[in-house]
Write an enzyme that holds these catalytic residues in place. Sequence first.
Site, PDB file in Angstrom:
ATOM      1  N   SER D  57      -7.348 -22.168  -4.002  1.00  0.00           N
ATOM      2  CA  SER D  57      -7.817 -23.487  -4.452  1.00  0.00           C
ATOM      3  C   SER D  57      -6.657 -24.478  -4.517  1.00  0.00           C
ATOM      4  O   SER D  57      -6.833 -25.674  -4.259  1.00  0.00           O
ATOM      5  CB  SER D  57      -8.467 -23.378  -5.837  1.00  0.00           C
ATOM      6  N   SER D  96     -10.909 -25.330  -9.230  1.00  0.00           N
ATOM      7  CA  SER D  96     -11.046 -23.916  -9.585  1.00  0.00           C
ATOM      8  C   SER D  96     -12.507 -23.510  -9.448  1.00  0.00           C
ATOM      9  O   SER D  96     -13.372 -24.029 -10.155  1.00  0.00           O
ATOM     10  CB  SER D  96     -10.569 -23.687 -11.029  1.00  0.00           C
ATOM     11  N   GLY D  97     -12.767 -22.570  -8.541  1.00  0.00           N
ATOM     12  CA  GLY D  97     -14.137 -22.116  -8.323  1.00  0.00           C
ATOM     13  C   GLY D  97     -14.779 -21.637  -9.617  1.00  0.00           C
ATOM     14  O   GLY D  97     -15.867 -22.073  -9.993  1.00  0.00           O
ATOM     15  N   SER D  98     -14.097 -20.745 -10.302  1.00  0.00           N
ATOM     16  CA  SER D  98     -14.636 -20.171 -11.539  1.00  0.00           C
ATOM     17  C   SER D  98     -14.531 -21.137 -12.706  1.00  0.00           C
ATOM     18  O   SER D  98     -15.248 -21.022 -13.695  1.00  0.00           O
ATOM     19  CB  SER D  98     -13.863 -18.899 -11.894  1.00  0.00           C
ATOM     20  N   GLY D  99     -13.610 -22.101 -12.608  1.00  0.00           N
ATOM     21  CA  GLY D  99     -13.354 -23.002 -13.732  1.00  0.00           C
ATOM     22  C   GLY D  99     -12.671 -22.302 -14.897  1.00  0.00           C
ATOM     23  O   GLY D  99     -12.568 -22.849 -15.994  1.00  0.00           O
ATOM     24  N   THR D 101      -9.569 -20.341 -14.412  1.00  0.00           N
ATOM     25  CA  THR D 101      -8.184 -19.949 -14.150  1.00  0.00           C
ATOM     26  C   THR D 101      -7.317 -20.471 -15.297  1.00  0.00           C
ATOM     27  O   THR D 101      -7.144 -21.678 -15.468  1.00  0.00           O
ATOM     28  CB  THR D 101      -7.720 -20.521 -12.790  1.00  0.00           C
ATOM     29  N   GLU D 171     -13.882 -22.118  -1.681  1.00  0.00           N
ATOM     30  CA  GLU D 171     -12.656 -22.733  -1.165  1.00  0.00           C
ATOM     31  C   GLU D 171     -12.914 -23.500   0.139  1.00  0.00           C
ATOM     32  O   GLU D 171     -12.464 -24.636   0.304  1.00  0.00           O
ATOM     33  CB  GLU D 171     -11.576 -21.651  -0.954  1.00  0.00           C
TER      34      GLU D 171
END
Lengths: 206, 206, 206, 206
Positions: D57, D96-99, D101, D171
Amino acid sequence: MGEGAEIKALKAMEEIGKYIASARKVMDLKQVSEMMEMLVSTYQNSKKVLIVGAGRSGLVGKAFAMRLMHLGFKVYVLGETITPRVEEGDLVIAISGSGSTELVVATARIAKRLGAKIIAITSFPNSPLGKVADHVIYVPGRSKISKEKDYVIRQILGLHEPLAPLGTLFEDTAMAFLDGVVTGLMERLGKSEDEMLKMHANVELP
Amino acid sequence: MGEGAEIKALKAMEEIGKYIASARKVMDLKQVSEMMEMLVSTYQNSKKVLIVGAGRSGLVGKAFAMRLMHLGFKVYVLGETITPRVEEGDLVIAISGSGSTELVVATARIAKRLGAKIIAITSFPNSPLGKVADHVIYVPGRSKISKEKDYVIRQILGLHEPLAPLGTLFEDTAMAFLDGVVTGLMERLGKSEDEMLKMHANVELP
Amino acid sequence: MGEGAEIKALKAMEEIGKYIASARKVMDLKQVSEMMEMLVSTYQNSKKVLIVGAGRSGLVGKAFAMRLMHLGFKVYVLGETITPRVEEGDLVIAISGSGSTELVVATARIAKRLGAKIIAITSFPNSPLGKVADHVIYVPGRSKISKEKDYVIRQILGLHEPLAPLGTLFEDTAMAFLDGVVTGLMERLGKSEDEMLKMHANVELP
Amino acid sequence: MGEGAEIKALKAMEEIGKYIASARKVMDLKQVSEMMEMLVSTYQNSKKVLIVGAGRSGLVGKAFAMRLMHLGFKVYVLGETITPRVEEGDLVIAISGSGSTELVVATARIAKRLGAKIIAITSFPNSPLGKVADHVIYVPGRSKISKEKDYVIRQILGLHEPLAPLGTLFEDTAMAFLDGVVTGLMERLGKSEDEMLKMHANVELP
């Protein structure tokens, strides 16, 4: 050119050199011995060394990482593309003059939780980083955040003039100290300069 | 722990410090003066400074770049994400102990073709990098590629024992020298440490 | 807000997606097969993969490098702190839309001289990079330096509107292609997503 | 070569392309409009854009940063050598994909405290990063940490087969989305491709 600025530049370089040469007097031989023991043990157990530091301290850490690679260590810099996971038994070397750089401290905490041992290289052993660490190496230096304490350190070393701004003295002393550790490790691990040269990158990119 | 390896480490640090403190004797004041003039002129004309170096020399260059930023320079590191184009009147500072790092030399050549002035920081003024450069700063140091010439330099400085492997002496001396230049520039540009602190990053990432 | 700029943004994203989905039609299955064979052989012989690319192509290369690490490859990015020497039998993957990025070509040449095999990922197989390479993968895309050739490629794909500036189409297509190669390698090497997750960094720094 | 692995590779690329092309259906036009408004306002007020992201990311963020530079933005990547301080009115784009990190969230918090506005690009608007942010852009994708929620998203998009491991879909979609934003900004700011080319680096280092 302002008369004498170039003289001031070379004089500052000279004073930085003298400061580094004097640093030994205020550093702790047992701390260094223990750090080298931890490095050798990491090497012998094929565990990883992970370097963490922000700003100029991070650059000093990367310079050390390169030499550890030349010595045959499995070494990585946290934050670069190829950095594997932190595992039980790995050794993290965290570098911060003030010991208060927020995200370096956070990183050290996460790494400790994951089972790594933490060595802090800092001018402030009682800082947040110093407290997280399993082992602390005191390296003298002014810190941009703690002018009063600097005074004491600089008095000890007999350096009365401000000659280098912000964290410079810590960073340059840490650079030379870690290069000293490399020389010590060459002796300890029986590595010659030629062996290190064979490990040196042969495609060096700017 | 091999007896004495920690002593060797601190002794090597001390010798590196002494080497840096002695470097002034073999460096050329006029070269430094001219380099500072070029930097001041770049600053005053709002032109860019671009730093280039590979490996540990590249890290030394980045440490210098950070301080130039604190001084208010428009400064960039070639190869990083945010690096604008090289233009007429820009100043490139290329760092290489041997002066032979292939891609650093190639980069300097390209930048020169684009109208930038090149300063080389090197132990070998007659190297390919030295020859490309508009201005050369001689900084002493062994070089990993030129053992014979090292000998001469080290004799001059009275340093008889190998104490630091590969390019270490050049790199550490260049680091302290460029930090000296920062001190000189503070004087020349009338910048205080507090002003520099105000330019310092406030979110520092490892 | 200029009416419709956000619509244009999402439409451009959609068109980039369609372009990537269409790319397969103009790509060569045998080229891909040979690339995967070279990667598998590098993996099985415990040789290194080294990634090289400048600008946005370099970032695409780093994203691929991370996934190769998750698959268990010995993989490095040229130019980072921890990059070992290039040796006989290593595999260099060089990424450049135009195939003309001067220092990428220079790096590929040096690596080849040192005994590595070179794979070029490019829109221009007859470019300098394509000619240095042992194996070329054609990935469609406009290139910022070759507008005429773009036209042909875009006609083939039936994409008539300029929808993404400069090298964007190449870079995004190369990103998705290399992620496709990762999926293919999972199959080929019998690696599950869970195994890859176990190799994923657990301290991720911004 | 395992029969068909190269076919699987190209098929995965194709599916990634289709996924990106479909993403528009589940994305929110108003969210995009607001993000572009914030970017344009930052540009017009000569404030800085700062990019933050970890791992792949982070690379997507750097690719976006380069294009913003070509558009004339004052843009920096947190963690690089030349990154000035965060100030009131600056815009931070955190990816951030997961939010989740950890250090990206910590960085966003620090930046917010310093007066910056935060835009989160994430698949999980209710994640820690989503909650810190002033504005959230939902970009679909699986996330390596949340398999159940992925399922829902993928059902919506009608993608039934796992075709790309870990965070790949997020991503690659984020990369194409941000490139779409660049196209939208060209329109909004009246910038031509030629103007952008003039801002493109002319010394590109691997």
